[in-house]
Design a protein around this motif. Structure first.
Motif, short mmCIF file in Angstrom:
data_model
loop_
_atom_site.label_atom_id
_atom_site.label_comp_id
_atom_site.label_asym_id
_atom_site.label_seq_id
_atom_site.Cartn_x
_atom_site.Cartn_y
_atom_site.Cartn_z
N VAL A 271 0.83 -1.21 0.00
CA VAL A 271 0.00 0.00 0.00
C VAL A 271 0.86 1.26 0.00
CG1 VAL A 271 -1.73 1.33 1.28
CG2 VAL A 271 -1.98 -1.14 1.06
N CYS A 272 1.92 1.27 0.80
CA CYS A 272 2.78 2.45 0.85
C CYS A 272 4.05 2.27 0.03
CB CYS A 272 3.13 2.81 2.29
SG CYS A 272 3.90 1.47 3.23
N GLY A 273 4.26 1.07 -0.47
CA GLY A 273 5.45 0.81 -1.27
C GLY A 273 5.12 -0.08 -2.45
N ALA A 274 6.11 -0.77 -2.95
CA ALA A 274 5.92 -1.61 -4.13
C ALA A 274 6.06 -3.09 -3.80
CB ALA A 274 6.92 -1.22 -5.21
N GLY A 275 5.83 -3.43 -2.52
CA GLY A 275 5.98 -4.82 -2.11
C GLY A 275 4.75 -5.66 -2.39
N PHE A 276 4.80 -6.90 -1.94
CA PHE A 276 3.70 -7.84 -2.15
C PHE A 276 3.31 -8.56 -0.87
CE2 PHE A 276 5.62 -7.23 -6.29
CZ PHE A 276 4.52 -7.13 -7.13
N ASP A 277 3.81 -8.11 0.26
CA ASP A 277 3.57 -8.79 1.53
C ASP A 277 2.37 -8.16 2.25
OD1 ASP A 277 3.63 -10.08 3.95
OD2 ASP A 277 5.67 -9.46 4.48
N ILE A 278 1.22 -8.80 2.10
CA ILE A 278 0.01 -8.27 2.72
C ILE A 278 0.15 -8.19 4.23
CG2 ILE A 278 -2.42 -8.81 3.18
CD1 ILE A 278 -2.64 -9.82 0.31
N LEU A 279 0.81 -9.17 4.82
CA LEU A 279 0.94 -9.17 6.27
C LEU A 279 1.76 -7.98 6.77
CD1 LEU A 279 1.41 -12.98 7.06
CD2 LEU A 279 -0.66 -11.58 7.24
N ALA A 280 2.65 -7.45 5.93
CA ALA A 280 3.42 -6.27 6.32
C ALA A 280 2.49 -5.10 6.60
CB ALA A 280 4.43 -5.91 5.24
N HIS A 281 1.41 -5.01 5.83
CA HIS A 281 0.47 -3.91 6.02
C HIS A 281 -0.37 -4.07 7.29
CE1 HIS A 281 -1.59 -0.34 4.65
NE2 HIS A 281 -2.77 -0.94 4.76
N LEU A 282 -0.34 -5.25 7.85
CA LEU A 282 -1.11 -5.51 9.07
C LEU A 282 -0.24 -5.51 10.32
CD1 LEU A 282 -3.28 -8.46 7.68
CD2 LEU A 282 -3.85 -6.02 7.70
N SER A 283 1.02 -5.11 10.17
CA SER A 283 2.01 -5.28 11.24
C SER A 283 2.24 -4.04 12.09
CB SER A 283 3.35 -5.70 10.62
OG SER A 283 3.93 -4.62 9.88
N TYR A 284 1.53 -2.95 11.83
CA TYR A 284 1.94 -1.67 12.41
C TYR A 284 1.68 -1.51 13.90
CZ TYR A 284 2.95 -0.26 7.66
OH TYR A 284 3.49 -0.20 6.39
N GLY A 285 0.92 -2.42 14.49
CA GLY A 285 0.81 -2.39 15.94
C GLY A 285 2.15 -2.58 16.61
N ASP A 286 3.08 -3.24 15.91
CA ASP A 286 4.42 -3.44 16.45
C ASP A 286 5.20 -2.13 16.56
OD1 ASP A 286 3.86 -6.15 16.45
OD2 ASP A 286 4.93 -6.55 14.58
N ASP A 287 4.73 -1.09 15.87
CA ASP A 287 5.42 0.20 15.89
C ASP A 287 4.80 1.20 16.88
OD1 ASP A 287 7.31 -0.26 13.62
OD2 ASP A 287 5.43 -0.57 12.55
N ALA A 288 3.86 0.73 17.70
CA ALA A 288 3.16 1.63 18.62
C ALA A 288 4.12 2.30 19.61
CB ALA A 288 2.06 0.87 19.36
#
Length: 220
Positions: free
Chosen positions: A192-209
């Protein structure tokens, strides 16, 4: 690598559907009435992602709010969930843009000493982008700017925290007045914010809280 708009939209729609499955679609999201002012030291205004459940957003908003309250103990907090469709309909992000700015203006008038932290995830990052004058038009589930936070209130926006920001995929970023107050996180592989293909990466942002709370602590 850049993708044609139609492909970007299909990838985003597929990712949004996956997010709903992972996080539990169908959970109600409630926004506090914009007129109900609570004069805390800091008002956290959170725009959730597409189809994201949770009070402020299960993936980002809720964990970030919790981390902020734990990290910044010498301030009182209140929170507002931006009232908008957060779906794939045309105009969704622009409706969120209008609601966010209306809320901040109302709170600022009622609570003259209150500061704001803006939080946006995925489509919610588009909402925040527009509200601070950075157009998300042309980005996945973006839209034209409908309103911006007035210059008189701008100094009271202590921090802007955005995650999986779709404008990054079309070469834009938050620049100008708010740049030094912005933490813009894009995980490796996020489509979504880059050119990757890892859907789970887009669901990982709770780790950055915690990182987000540390950043905001230095700005409040």
């Amino acid at each position: 690598m850049r993708f044609p708009p139609s492909l970007t939209s299909r990838r985003f729609a597929a990712l949004a559907a996956t997010a709903c499955v992972v996080s539990g679609a169908g959970v109600a999201v409630t926004a506090a009435p914009a007129s109900a002012a609570q004069c805390s030291d800091v008002n956290v205004v959170s725009a959730r992602g597409t189809g994201e459940p949770g009070t402020l957003g299960w993936i980002v908003g809720d964990p970030v709010y919790s981390a902020l309250r734990s990290e910044i103990r010498n301030r009182t907090f209140s929170a507002y969930s931006v009232d908008y469709p957060a779906d794939l309909s045309t105009g969704s992000a622009s409706k969120g843009n209008t609601d966010l700015v209306d809320h901040v203006k109302s709170q600022a008038a009622s609570c003259p000493n209150q500061k704001f932290i803006l939080v946006g995830y995925s489509q919610g990052a588009n909402v925040v982008d527009n509200s601070i004058g950075i157009s998300s038009d042309g980005a996945a589930v973006g839209g034209p700017i409908t309103a911006t936070i007035p210059a008189s209130i701008e100094p009271r926006v202590a921090a802007v925290l955005v995650f999986g920001n779709p404008i990054r995929a079309i070469g834009r970023s938050i620049t100008g007045t708010y740049q030094s107050r912005t933490l813009d996180v894009c995980a490796d592989g996020d489509p979504v914010c880059g050119a990757g293909f890892d859907i789970l990466a887009h669901l990982s942002y709770g780790d950055d809280a915690d990182e987000a709370a540390d950043f905001a602590a230095g700005k409040v």
